[in-house]
Design a protein around this motif. Structure first.
Motif, PDB file in Angstrom:
ATOM      1  N   ILE A  35      -1.633  -4.530   2.170  1.00  0.00           N
ATOM      2  CA  ILE A  35      -1.122  -3.359   2.872  1.00  0.00           C
ATOM      3  C   ILE A  35      -1.808  -2.118   2.302  1.00  0.00           C
ATOM      4  CG2 ILE A  35       0.928  -2.029   3.485  1.00  0.00           C
ATOM      5  CD1 ILE A  35       2.529  -4.626   3.070  1.00  0.00           C
ATOM      6  N   LYS A  36      -2.370  -1.316   3.185  1.00  0.00           N
ATOM      7  CA  LYS A  36      -3.131  -0.144   2.767  1.00  0.00           C
ATOM      8  C   LYS A  36      -2.559   1.120   3.399  1.00  0.00           C
ATOM      9  CE  LYS A  36      -7.400  -2.910   2.990  1.00  0.00           C
ATOM     10  NZ  LYS A  36      -8.753  -3.018   3.613  1.00  0.00           N
ATOM     11  N   LYS A  37      -2.709   2.219   2.684  1.00  0.00           N
ATOM     12  CA  LYS A  37      -2.403   3.523   3.265  1.00  0.00           C
ATOM     13  C   LYS A  37      -3.476   3.884   4.280  1.00  0.00           C
ATOM     14  CE  LYS A  37       0.031   5.720  -0.624  1.00  0.00           C
ATOM     15  NZ  LYS A  37      -0.022   6.832  -1.612  1.00  0.00           N
ATOM     16  N   SER A  38      -3.070   4.612   5.306  1.00  0.00           N
ATOM     17  CA  SER A  38      -4.003   5.063   6.337  1.00  0.00           C
ATOM     18  C   SER A  38      -3.767   6.548   6.613  1.00  0.00           C
ATOM     19  CB  SER A  38      -3.795   4.259   7.624  1.00  0.00           C
ATOM     20  OG  SER A  38      -4.498   4.841   8.697  1.00  0.00           O
ATOM     21  N   ASN A  39      -4.848   7.256   6.905  1.00  0.00           N
ATOM     22  CA  ASN A  39      -4.707   8.677   7.249  1.00  0.00           C
ATOM     23  C   ASN A  39      -4.036   8.867   8.596  1.00  0.00           C
ATOM     24  OD1 ASN A  39      -5.933   9.587   4.881  1.00  0.00           O
ATOM     25  ND2 ASN A  39      -7.993   9.412   5.768  1.00  0.00           N
ATOM     26  N   THR A  40      -4.073   7.819   9.431  1.00  0.00           N
ATOM     27  CA  THR A  40      -3.433   7.870  10.746  1.00  0.00           C
ATOM     28  C   THR A  40      -2.021   7.329  10.632  1.00  0.00           C
ATOM     29  OG1 THR A  40      -5.577   7.483  11.788  1.00  0.00           O
ATOM     30  CG2 THR A  40      -3.611   7.172  13.152  1.00  0.00           C
ATOM     31  N   LYS A  41      -1.039   8.112  11.035  1.00  0.00           N
ATOM     32  CA  LYS A  41       0.345   7.673  10.918  1.00  0.00           C
ATOM     33  C   LYS A  41       0.627   6.480  11.827  1.00  0.00           C
ATOM     34  CE  LYS A  41       2.516  11.978   9.385  1.00  0.00           C
ATOM     35  NZ  LYS A  41       3.635  12.936   9.605  1.00  0.00           N
ATOM     36  N   GLY A  42       1.689   5.759  11.470  1.00  0.00           N
ATOM     37  CA  GLY A  42       2.062   4.582  12.228  1.00  0.00           C
ATOM     38  C   GLY A  42       1.707   3.302  11.499  1.00  0.00           C
ATOM     39  N   VAL A  43       1.809   2.186  12.203  1.00  0.00           N
ATOM     40  CA  VAL A  43       1.585   0.863  11.613  1.00  0.00           C
ATOM     41  C   VAL A  43       0.581   0.112  12.473  1.00  0.00           C
ATOM     42  CG1 VAL A  43       2.640  -1.324  10.950  1.00  0.00           C
ATOM     43  CG2 VAL A  43       3.951   0.811  10.729  1.00  0.00           C
ATOM     44  N   ARG A  44      -0.467  -0.398  11.831  1.00  0.00           N
ATOM     45  CA  ARG A  44      -1.457  -1.204  12.525  1.00  0.00           C
ATOM     46  C   ARG A  44      -1.665  -2.513  11.776  1.00  0.00           C
ATOM     47  NH1 ARG A  44      -2.004   3.646  13.018  1.00  0.00           N
ATOM     48  NH2 ARG A  44      -2.701   3.904  10.860  1.00  0.00           N
ATOM     49  N   ILE A  45      -1.686  -3.604  12.534  1.00  0.00           N
ATOM     50  CA  ILE A  45      -1.981  -4.918  11.959  1.00  0.00           C
ATOM     51  C   ILE A  45      -3.430  -5.232  12.309  1.00  0.00           C
ATOM     52  CG2 ILE A  45      -1.347  -7.363  11.929  1.00  0.00           C
ATOM     53  CD1 ILE A  45       1.466  -6.417  12.847  1.00  0.00           C
ATOM     54  N   ASN A  46      -4.286  -5.207  11.293  1.00  0.00           N
ATOM     55  CA  ASN A  46      -5.725  -5.309  11.519  1.00  0.00           C
ATOM     56  C   ASN A  46      -6.242  -6.742  11.510  1.00  0.00           C
ATOM     57  OD1 ASN A  46      -5.910  -2.535  11.670  1.00  0.00           O
ATOM     58  ND2 ASN A  46      -6.509  -2.276   9.520  1.00  0.00           N
TER      59      ASN A  46
END
Length: 310
Positions: A35-46
């Motif tokens: 699980i990584k922090k992202s500059n784009t808010k929300g949740v993405r499953i990559n």
């Protein structure tokens, strides 16, 4: 930290007499998640490796659980998730629970732990609701807390963690068929007789007492399901043969793991657990049923951190 890698353990729920209220955490089987922090808010499953599961956040148990948590906490960043599945979906050892609990645990760490592990259970339950139609906690609770857990109440949520006796081992065999929790629930009766209910209550109390007092014989006497097993066992190939083999090889008790098709046994000591595993395997070899076997001590910690990156 900006990234966390975690081990998300498999679990055994129900434990014969404790339908939807009892569970335990395994130590040798589980998924991994990054699980990584992202500059784009929300949740993405990559990425999902090892299973054909949806990447869409709203259709994935990890995504739904984390979205539920984010409704109660302010975050100025988003999350990216990678899931490495080793627990097969529909196996009966908490595949959806591992993803649900792992997502909220990992994100909670990256957020600076605003919630305790026990507080995370209610969010992970939303993933279970997506998977089975029922927001049950008997898998996500032991995944997060470790040991045994008793869900005294789901509304309001009240979960009690119970230490495992030191020598207790679990053996689980998974015939390579998928049995969806929703399908396994659909065959259950809506009512039970008072006689059956009384027997079940006695066994739940006996099992909890046996765990607290480390009374292995009492644990064994209490691992009896009066209500669910007689119905669900019909969906599992060779169930009675597997159960009888486990008991003949020294198991304290045996039954259906979760909603099946996996079958579990508890015993005292690794030597007996390995003997039980060999006997179970021979039954399915003779029946020409492909399978996986897990032998494990009870995991006292639940989800574990493998590594972090700043």
């Amino acid at each position: 930290m900006n990234e966390i890698k975690i081990f998300c353990p498999a679990t055994i729920a129900n434990l014969s007499c404790g339908f939807d209220v009892l569970g335990l955490c395994l130590d040798t089987a589980g998924d991994e998640m990054i699980i990584k922090k992202s500059n784009t808010k929300g949740v993405r499953i990559n990425k999902i490796v090892g299973a054909d599961l949806p990447l869409e956040t709203e259709n994935n148990v990890a995504g739904v659980s984390l979205l539920a948590m984010l409704e109660e906490v302010e975050a100025d960043f988003g999350f990216e998730i990678e899931i490495y599945k080793n627990i097969k979906a529909g196996s009966g050892i908490g595949s959806s629970a591992a993803s649900s609990a792992g997502a909220v645990f990992g994100a909670n760490e990256l957020l600076g732990k605003p919630f305790t592990r026990k507080e995370l259970i209610k969010f992970a339950m939303q993933g279970e609701k997506l998977a089975s139609g029922n927001a049950h906690a008997d898998n996500v609770a032991p995944a997060l807390l470790g040991g045994f857990t008793l869900v005294r109440s789901s509304n309001p949520l009240d979960v009690i963690r119970i230490e495992s006796p030191e020598e207790l081992f679990a053996t689980v065999i998974h015939p390579q068929i998928e049995l969806k929790t929703s399908d396994a629930r659909s065959v259950l009766k809506k009512t039970v007789s008072l006689k059956s209910a009384i027997t079940q209550w006695g066994n739940v109390g006996g099992l909890v007492a046996g765990l607290y007092t480390k009374d292995y014989d009492l644990i064994g006497r209490s691992l009896h399901d009066e209500i669910i097993e007689p119905i669900r066992s019909l969906l599992i190939p060779g169930f009675n043969l597997i159960k009888n083999s486990a008991l003949e090889n020294g198991a304290l008790g045996a039954g259906i793991s979760g909603s099946g098709p996996s079958i579990f046994s508890l015993c005292r000591g690794n030597e007996i657990a390995q003997k039980i595993a060999a006997g179970m395997g021979k039954i399915y070899d003779d029946l020409d049923v492909p399978y996986e076997i897990h032998v494990s001590k009870i995991n006292p910690d639940g989800i574990k951190i493998i590594s972090t990156n700043p």
